[in-house]
Design an enzyme around this catalytic site. Structure first.
Site, PDB file in Angstrom:
ATOM      1  N   CYS A 249       0.818  -1.217   0.000  1.00  0.00           N
ATOM      2  CA  CYS A 249       0.000   0.000   0.000  1.00  0.00           C
ATOM      3  C   CYS A 249       0.850   1.264   0.000  1.00  0.00           C
ATOM      4  O   CYS A 249       0.384   2.330  -0.355  1.00  0.00           O
ATOM      5  CB  CYS A 249      -0.957   0.007   1.185  1.00  0.00           C
ATOM      6  SG  CYS A 249      -0.104  -0.262   2.745  1.00  0.00           S
ATOM      7  N   ASP A 487      16.198  60.369  46.328  1.00  0.00           N
ATOM      8  CA  ASP A 487      15.061  61.305  46.322  1.00  0.00           C
ATOM      9  C   ASP A 487      15.536  62.704  46.711  1.00  0.00           C
ATOM     10  O   ASP A 487      16.672  62.909  47.142  1.00  0.00           O
ATOM     11  CB  ASP A 487      13.913  60.791  47.195  1.00  0.00           C
ATOM     12  CG  ASP A 487      14.306  60.625  48.648  1.00  0.00           C
ATOM     13  OD1 ASP A 487      15.222  61.331  49.106  1.00  0.00           O
ATOM     14  OD2 ASP A 487      13.683  59.778  49.330  1.00  0.00           O
ATOM     15  N   VAL A 610       7.569  47.379  42.041  1.00  0.00           N
ATOM     16  CA  VAL A 610       6.221  47.743  41.606  1.00  0.00           C
ATOM     17  C   VAL A 610       6.325  49.002  40.771  1.00  0.00           C
ATOM     18  O   VAL A 610       7.060  49.923  41.114  1.00  0.00           O
ATOM     19  CB  VAL A 610       5.315  48.038  42.821  1.00  0.00           C
ATOM     20  CG1 VAL A 610       3.942  48.489  42.364  1.00  0.00           C
ATOM     21  CG2 VAL A 610       5.198  46.837  43.714  1.00  0.00           C
ATOM     22  N   LYS A 619      -1.213  49.037  38.050  1.00  0.00           N
ATOM     23  CA  LYS A 619      -0.038  48.784  38.886  1.00  0.00           C
ATOM     24  C   LYS A 619       0.554  47.448  38.464  1.00  0.00           C
ATOM     25  O   LYS A 619      -0.157  46.452  38.405  1.00  0.00           O
ATOM     26  CB  LYS A 619      -0.480  48.730  40.348  1.00  0.00           C
ATOM     27  CG  LYS A 619       0.494  49.362  41.290  1.00  0.00           C
ATOM     28  CD  LYS A 619      -0.108  49.451  42.679  1.00  0.00           C
ATOM     29  CE  LYS A 619       0.772  50.344  43.538  1.00  0.00           C
ATOM     30  NZ  LYS A 619       0.201  50.567  44.838  1.00  0.00           N
TER      31      LYS A 619
END
Ligand code: FE2
Length: 866
Positions: A249, A487, A610, A619
């Protein structure tokens, strides 16, 4: 034959009953015994290969005896050789470390459908597979090949029984009818079907409702491209196409030749024994290829000259194949179908792409899932890959005769030897591979509870003690440019000079960025990232509280990795190791040093940051060990003059970090020691650090270290639902992070300290709910109670101690006392509880909280009830 012939449905029932019994017994046999039976059976079949081949040709009148010998030989020797060492009984695989065993079990009783084209070899093949896998098999032969099929099965059975197999382990229907074979396949005690045969037989197998391993029809196309070795290609195709007179086949039905080599290929075919039909002959032959039922049985497996005679013309003696040049590859042309005889159709294609179009059309016409062939220069993988991608066939054979190649192990030793070639979903089959023993087994997986590897990750260098900044920074001798993130207060107060003076002394050029907001936004750090990209620092120094450190981590990430999709990286995860999106290692361009000037967040040692996208008001909490700083410097000289409010908020935040890390489901001995030490130091020194500030430098220093120690604990053990709730409460009512935690922690301890929580958190290391026990251990460490104090009492004492500490450092006793309006609070409560539930920190909490439970904790905390 001694046994009663199987002629009726009742006979069949009785037979299946007997075979079932035999199989149940055989299923208890050991691998050793089975292997001995398998060997004896294969040997017996091999010895009878010539007799069986002769029988098959005599009975069916099809094919070539000598080729059938090869098939019988292959079905016994190759199948035995391939599977002899394969474990098929009981435990076949074991992974002791991973805690997994695979147990192989037979399917049961199989029905074996055998075609007329390969009766004996198929029967040998299927019997041997069944024996090796402790299955039984009942054959339903093709009516035109029943004698030879049964003879082959009996040879295998007799040898197997002689070697110890149960006597009914292989059986057959003597007088096959459609009714009997259909009843066999549908029988409740049949557990699987090995179906080889024409399309209607295979279809019947699949509609029986049983798991069936079948084959679909083939219509194999072979492309010869302009890079191929033409003589080899033509010879291979002729070899394959003439094998057993073309009855395999997988054998080539059409050859598609690229225009530029078409004439050469045609000449080679003629040279190697093909006969090219003229138009008249081709038209005559065309008429006898098909009947309304499919390929004409009269041509199947017949030699070329016989077929030519059937069509009414003669071909020279020795003609191997009849070659028909055609243009039409549509369903209207009989030449486009499977012919199962030495008739080969030849198409011309103007390009390789066009050739693949024709091949695809032929497969779609009648060979879905079976086999396709390409003759090409294998050094050019593009063609092979293109072809493999395009052809919906289970086998794509390169430079290989497909009759011999498709059955495996002859022209490629990695392709499984088999006489059942799966055609996948394309051919309506359940497998697309060559069927072997692995398809005839059920696999049971025995999985033993295992704990996954855990870790402890902190910055490679953590320096501490007053004045450490100077010495620690000197390790960066040789760096060129430093970018200092701080900062405005620290800059204006001159504190940042404690860093920049050292950089100056070391001749490291620097830039300072001090425009950091309390909650860093993407927009607010954009300017800094632009500066960094132009300045190209090899060192980033973050000096400040949580915000400058978090912002610096983000700047570091954006500097090293230009395009980060925050949404992906910030996605909630169940296991940090299995996240969908991760960050690559940072530190290739610059090192990040964090110097905290408050005692609380622990950001200097954690992998967390974050960032808020102010445009979408989203966030993004990021957690990835790539964000762990390269160095942390814990220098108490920066914290002496912290305001009281920061001392209280930071101190209690650090305490909650340690408490949550200690009861977390991810807690380990590595993090526990750190958490307990931090808790001890905080209880001892926070009140004085708060009350006396710079006047108690020891308390300041102890608190500064305690915050970092707690940071190391929760960097690895993570936090819990108190932080989940504090994140959302703080966000909604603008309550400082530490205070928000403080307002909830007593209620959370009460909630977690439950030996029968509504839902225990699922994590293999967390064997039983034991938060209560762990809180009691904390109380013990704090010398709360004595030897006689019970676990429950210790938890009470701990809650009291935390409440007292809060009071000592001026933290309100409830959310209400903090000044949140009750009406507003109640109105937002549902939303608040749901978003707290979905916070990343909830995962590691020892109790998996229900949303209603979170709501209740919020309500209790509102009233200050604990
Ligand atoms: Fe925190």
């Amino acid at each position: 034959m001694e046994e009663k012939q199987i002629n009726t449905l009742e006979d069949l029932d009785n037979l299946i009953e007997r075979v079932s019994k035999a199989q149940k017994l055989y299923a208890t046999f050991s691998g050793e015994k089975v292997d001995a039976i398998f060997k004896a059976a294969a040997t017996a079949a091999n010895k009878m290969r010539i007799e069986l081949a002769q029988m098959a040709v005599d009975e069916t009148g099809m094919g070539v005896m000598e080729d059938k010998v090869i098939k019988n030989h292959f079905a016994s020797e190759y199948i035995y050789n391939k599977h002899k060492g394969v474990k098929t009984c009981g435990i076949i695989k074991e992974d002791k470390v991973g805690g997994v065993k695979i147990v192989a079990a037979p399917l049961g009783v199989l029905a074996g459908i055998v075609p007329t084209t390969n009766p004996t070899s198929t029967a040998i093949f299927k019997s041997l597979l069944a024996l090796k896998t402790r299955n039984a098999i009942i054959f339903s032969p093709h009516p035109r090949a029943k004698k030879s099929t049964v003879a082959a099965a009996k040879i295998v059975l007799d040898a197997a029984v002689k070697a110890g197999a149960p006597k009914d382990i292989i059986a057959w229907i003597d007088e096959p009818t459609i009714e009997l074979s259909s009843a066999l396949m549908k029988h409740p005690q049949i557990h699987g079907i090995l179906a080889t045969g024409g399309p209607s037989m295979v279809q019947a197998a699949y509609t029986s409702g049983k798991p069936a391993l079948g084959v679909g029809p083939g219509n194999t196309p072979a492309i010869i491209d302009e890079t191929a070795n033409i003589d080899m290609a033509v010879s291979s195709i002729i070899l394959s196409k003439t094998f057993d007179n073309g009855m395999i086949c997988a054998s080539e039905q059409s050859v598609i030749v690229i225009d530029s080599v078409y004439e050469e290929v045609k000449k080679t075919f003629i040279k190697r024994g093909a006969y090219v039909l003229d138009k008249k002959q081709a038209d005559a032959l065309k008429k006898i290829i098909l009947t309304p039922k499919g390929v004409n049985a009269l041509i199947v497996g017949q030699p070329a000259h016989k077929i030519a005679a059937l069509a009414g013309f003669e071909v020279p003696a020795g003609t191997k194949i009849l070659l028909a040049e055609q243009d039409d590859y549509s369903k209207n042309n009989p030449y486009a179908y499977e012919k199962l005889s030495p008739i080969l159709t030849m198409y011309r294609a103007l390009s390789f792409e066009k050739a693949t179009d024709i091949a695809l059309a032929l497969i779609e016409l009648g060979g879905m899932g079976h086999t396709s062939v390409l003759y090409t220069d294998e050094r050019k993988p593009e063609r092979m890959d293109f072809y493999a991608n395009k052809m919906p066939t289970g086998r794509i054979l390169i430079n290989t005769p497909s009759s011999q190649g498709g059955i495996g192990d002859l022209y490629n030793f990695k392709l499984e030897p088999s006489l059942t070639l799966g055609c996948g979903s394309w051919g309506g089959n359940s497998v697309s591979e060559n069927v072997g023993v692995k398809h005839l087994l059920n696999y049971k997986t025995l999985a033993i509870r295992r704990e996954n590897m855990l870790w402890f990750k902190v910055p490679p260098k953590i320096y501490f003690k007053r004045g450490a900044t100077d010495l620690a920074l000197r390790e960066f001798e040789g760096k060129k440019r430093a970018f200092v993130v701080t900062d405005r207060f620290l800059f204006d107060s001159g504190m940042s000079a404690m860093v920049t003076d050292v950089l100056e002394e070391m001749n490291i050029d620097f830039q300072i960025f001090f425009d950091i907001l309390p909650e860093p936004t993407l927009g607010s750090i954009e300017k800094a990232v632009d500066m960094i990209r132009t300045y190209k620092p090899d060192l980033i120094v973050a000096l400040g509280g949580g915000s400058p450190m978090d912002a610096a981590k983000m700047m570091w990430l954006l500097y090293e990795q230009g395009d980060v999709c925050f949404e992906d990286v910030a996605m909630r995860f169940m296991d940090i190791r299995k996240r969908i999106s991760t960050l690559p290692e940072l530190g290739k361009k610059a090192q990040l040093v964090c110097i905290p000037t408050t005692s609380g967040t622990g950001s200097e040692v954690t992998p967390f940051t974050v960032i808020t996208d102010e445009k979408t008001d989203t966030k993004y909490p990021l957690a990835d060990y790539a964000l762990t700083p390269s160095m942390a410097i814990i220098d108490a000289n920066f914290v002496d003059h912290m305001p009281k409010s920061l001392t209280a908020a930071g101190g209690i935040d650090a305490l909650v970090h340690a408490l949550e890390a200690y009861v977390s489901v991810m807690a380990t001995n590595y993090t526990n020691s750190l958490a307990l030490e931090a808790i001890k130091q905080i209880f001892r020194y926070l009140p004085s650090a708060y009350a006396n500030g710079a006047d108690d430098p020891k308390a300041r220093e102890k608190m500064h270290n305690a915050a970092t120690i707690a940071g190391m604990a929760f960097a690895n053990a993570f936090l819990g639902v108190c932080h989940s709730m504090a994140h959302k409460l703080g966000g909604m009512y603008h309550i400082p992070h530490g205070i928000a935690n403080a307002l909830l922690i007593c209620q959370v301890i009460r909630f977690n300290a439950d030996n029968k929580p509504t839902h225990q958190a699922a994590f293999p290391q967390y064997e039983v709910p034991e938060a209560k026990k762990r809180y009691a251990q904390i109380a013990h460490t704090l010398y709360l109670g004595d030897e006689k104090t019970s676990e429950d009492e210790r938890v009470e004492l701990l809650i009291e101690a935390v409440a007292k500490l809060k009071e000592d450092i001026g933290i309100p006793s409830s959310i209400k006392a903090y000044g949140i309006d009750e009406k507003t609070f109640m109105k937002n409560l549902d939303k608040l509880a749901l978003s707290a539930f979905d916070d990343q920190c909830t995962n590691a909490n020892p109790v998996y909280p229900m949303v209603d439970e979170i709501k209740q904790i919020y309500m209790n905390a509102f009233e200050g009830k604990y």
